[in-house]
Write a protein that holds these residues in place. Structure first.
Motif: not given
Length: 693
Positions: A586-595, A601-604, A184-191
């Motif tokens: 400033x990149x004011x976009x939400x992190x991309x929801x592309x798994x 580190x967990x999901x990747x 249930x990790x929710x929004x996670x960082x993107x590369x």
């Protein structure tokens, strides 16, 4: 209690989604009688470096000026009878909780602070924890999960209890042994994309500032200097949060353009900070627009330069004290009409079968509101529109049944342009052609526009933007009943909720979901429904009038200066000849929801090891397309590995379900059969059935 070993459950991520699974586990474990799923001891491990409930996004210590994008009354943690699960009503929704703690604003029209929602989530966690029966133990691990190791491997058919163990490794080097795991990790960082990585390198080499995508509350905005021009890449909710942090967060303040009427409701305890001005209709006789503000600067603000592809923000929500959020009854896009199009086992095509029904509802709402507010816009009886729509829906239902939709009939692509037949009806009915519903124009009002200057008075982009913002703010205060523009909000808000149910039930054909619902309709709805509260538009207008906001225009292109020039970021739009340059981006976009681009580190790591798989779709031409979420199976969303094997004891409840569901960023709403709560219940039932077996 028994001497039996406890069944161990690890919930990774203890924000709202993880909290929902936790609540269902406790509620089901508390159930008595023959329906009880488990009286075996349960050991529930919540893994999250942040407090259970709020998590990182809804931290209670964040800037109180940051607002929810939904009202206080639209949130709940606890299933109610609409969810059709048992037990239900195990705790209050946020509106009830808010009133019980002394809140005085109307939950149906008040956008509370993010921190206030965090307080509700924090209270909910304590309520769930303290209500748990004696055989349930809760352990919170304030760590991140970094990996899951399975010493015995995966047996899709099930295994003995002693062989089910999943070892969850944490950042402090400890390990949790779990029989079942819920992601249930929710929004996670993107590369960072190649372009964004290049911006970061350029900023370092030129001693400039670049802030990558992330949560506004976590952004190092202290690096943005007073008076410095800052280009924002994105004009959505993150921008408005950053706008607040860089203005009132730096000592400035908003005041009503004219004194608010006596007796207005004080909503400061709901996160409005007393600076939202007159949020109802102006009764002072001064003629000031409803909600209009002026900004008193502190002198510490930067110059804000928002930019986006469309050049304008999403339309503001029409939710005010005079117009609280209310249910809208759809006339054409209804379960009865959908049943006429296809049987319960037949897949539905969005463009061919469902969109015409939604479009009929949009047209009815637009012209009904127009007749109430601008009767002079009609040349004949507005009832002609209603008659034409009813006839059109009947023809559609008779012709577009699933068995009659042929491949040659299919209409791919975005469907926002009116047909010639409908345009003829509009010409017949309207005296003012400019008031015809034009969905394309509504979403892209700057397309093809040209301006002589960026600012500086008549004919400038700034003048156009102020007119646009003021008109939309005025429409928000008119409400969906009298504003045609905001009537569309009410329709799409309801239509998206019903479509979400159809998607979750597997009723939409896979290719139609990927190419049409996801391909264009989701973004279309967001442009009209997912904008900020009206207060934020009023603030943007006031900041622009104060000279603290500049605009770039549509189809923005952001580049960097050449090596032989002074280091700056550049933004350009085909609508205006002049460049905008700045020393900060400033990149004011939400992190991309592309798994597949996850930087967690967990999901990747699980993807790299093949424990998870990116969901894919094979289109009619045989081309395999990676989707945004992970592959899952069944109503309890068990994870699937790279070999297609379904894990018997690992589940997912998060935005990583985006390959199979719609609207995952929307929180659970009371009285709306919240899908996330239904999913949490199914997962908890599955987990406890395993514990019992």
């Amino acid at each position: 209690m028994t001497d039996e070993a406890p069944y161990r459950i690890a919930i990774i991520g203890a924000g709202p989604r993880g909290l929902s699974v936790y609540e269902r586990l406790v509620a089901l474990a508390s159930a008595k009688g023959p329906e009880a799923l488990a009286q075996r001891p349960l050991e529930i491990h919540l893994v999250d470096p942040y407090p259970p409930g709020p998590g990182i996004v809804w931290r209670t210590d964040q800037d109180p000026n940051l607002l929810m994008n939904t009202t206080i009354g639209e949130q709940t943690v606890f299933p109610d009878p609409s969810c059709r699960v048992s037990p239900d009503s195990t705790g209050p929704d946020m509106g009830t909780w808010y009133r019980e703690r002394g809140g005085t604003a109307d939950p149906a029209s008040t956008f509370g602070s993010r921190a206030l929602y965090g307080e509700y989530l924090e209270w909910s966690y304590e309520h769930i924890r303290t209500s748990a029966p004696a055989h349930v133990t809760t352990i919170h691990h304030p760590q991140r999960a970094t990996a899951i190791v399975e010493p015995a491997g995966i047996d899709p058919a099930g295994a003995e209890v002693r062989d089910r163990t999943q070892l969850v490794r944490l950042t402090d080097t400890t390990t949790i042994a779990a029989d079942a795991v819920v992601l249930a990790v929710g929004h996670i960082p993107s590369e960072l994309t190649d372009e964004r990585a290049a911006f970061a390198r350029f900023a370092r080499s030129g001693r400039l500032t670049y802030l990558p995508p992330g949560l506004p509350a976590e952004a190092p905005v202290d690096r943005l200097a007073p008076g410095e021009r800052v280009i924002f890449r994105g004009f959505g909710l993150n921008y408005f949060d950053l706008q607040s942090m860089l203005t009132v967060g730096r000592g400035g303040r908003f005041e009503p353009r004219e004194p608010a009427r006596a007796g207005s409701t004080d909503t400061r305890d709901a996160g409005d900070n007393g600076d939202n001005g007159n949020d109802g209709n102006d009764a002072s006789g001064s003629g000031a627009a409803p909600g209009a503000l002026v900004y008193i600067p502190s002198g510490r603000e930067p110059i804000l330069v928002p930019s986006s592809r469309r050049g304008v923000p999403y339309r503001s929500k029409p939710i005010t004290p005079a117009h609280p959020l209310a249910d809208h009854r759809l006339r054409a896009f209804t379960p009865e009409n959908v049943a006429r199009l296809a049987g319960p086992e037949e897949p539905l095509l969005f463009n061919d079968q469902l969109w015409p029904l939604i479009l009929a509802d949009l047209r009815h709402a637009w012209y009904s509101a127009l007749a109430r507010s601008e009767p002079q816009a009609f040349a004949t009886d507005p009832g002609r529109v209603t008659e034409a729509l009813a006839e059109g829906v009947d023809r559609h239902l008779s012709r577009r049944a699933a068995a009659e939709v042929r491949e040659s009939d299919h209409r791919p692509g975005r469907l926002t342009s009116a047909s010639p037949a409908w345009s003829a009806i509009e010409r017949e009915v309207l005296a003012d052609p400019s008031r015809a519903l034009d969905l394309h124009e509504l979403l892209r009002p700057l397309e093809g526009a040209r301006f002589a200057s960026r600012s500086g008075g008549h004919g400038s982009l700034t003048e156009w933007m102020l007119d646009f913002l003021r008109a939309d703010l005025a429409a928000a205060h008119l409400g969906p009943e009298r504003s045609p523009e905001k009537a569309l909000f009410a329709v799409l808000w309801a239509a998206r909720a019903y479509l979400k149910e159809l998607v979750a039930a597997g009723r939409i054909a896979r290719e139609s979901f990927v190419a049409e619902v996801r391909g264009w309709f989701e973004d279309f709805v967001s442009g009209i429904c997912d904008g900020p509260p009206p207060q934020r538009y009023a603030e943007l207008i006031a900041l622009t009038e104060a000279g603290l906001v500049e605009f770039v225009g549509p189809e923005v292109r952001i580049t960097t200066s050449r090596a032989d020039e002074q280091a700056v970021f550049r933004a350009v739009s085909p609508a205006v000849d002049a460049l905008v340059t700045a020393s900060a981006l400033v990149d004011a976009a939400s992190p991309a929801n592309q798994v597949r681009y996850a930087a967690d580190p967990l999901i990747s790591g699980m993807l790299e090891r093949g424990q998870l798989a990116v969901a894919t779709h094979e289109d009619s031409s045989g081309r395999v397309q990676p989707l945004s979420g992970i592959a899952v199976a069944g109503p309890s969303h068990r994870t699937v590995d790279e070999h297609g094997r379904v894990h018997p004891h690992r589940y997912c409840l998060s935005i990583q379900l985006s390959a199979v569901q719609l609207g995952l960023a929307i929180t659970a709403n009371p009285g709306r059969r919240a899908q996330s709560l239904v999913d949490a219940h199914r997962i908890a039932e599955d987990v406890l059935a395993s514990a019992r077996s």
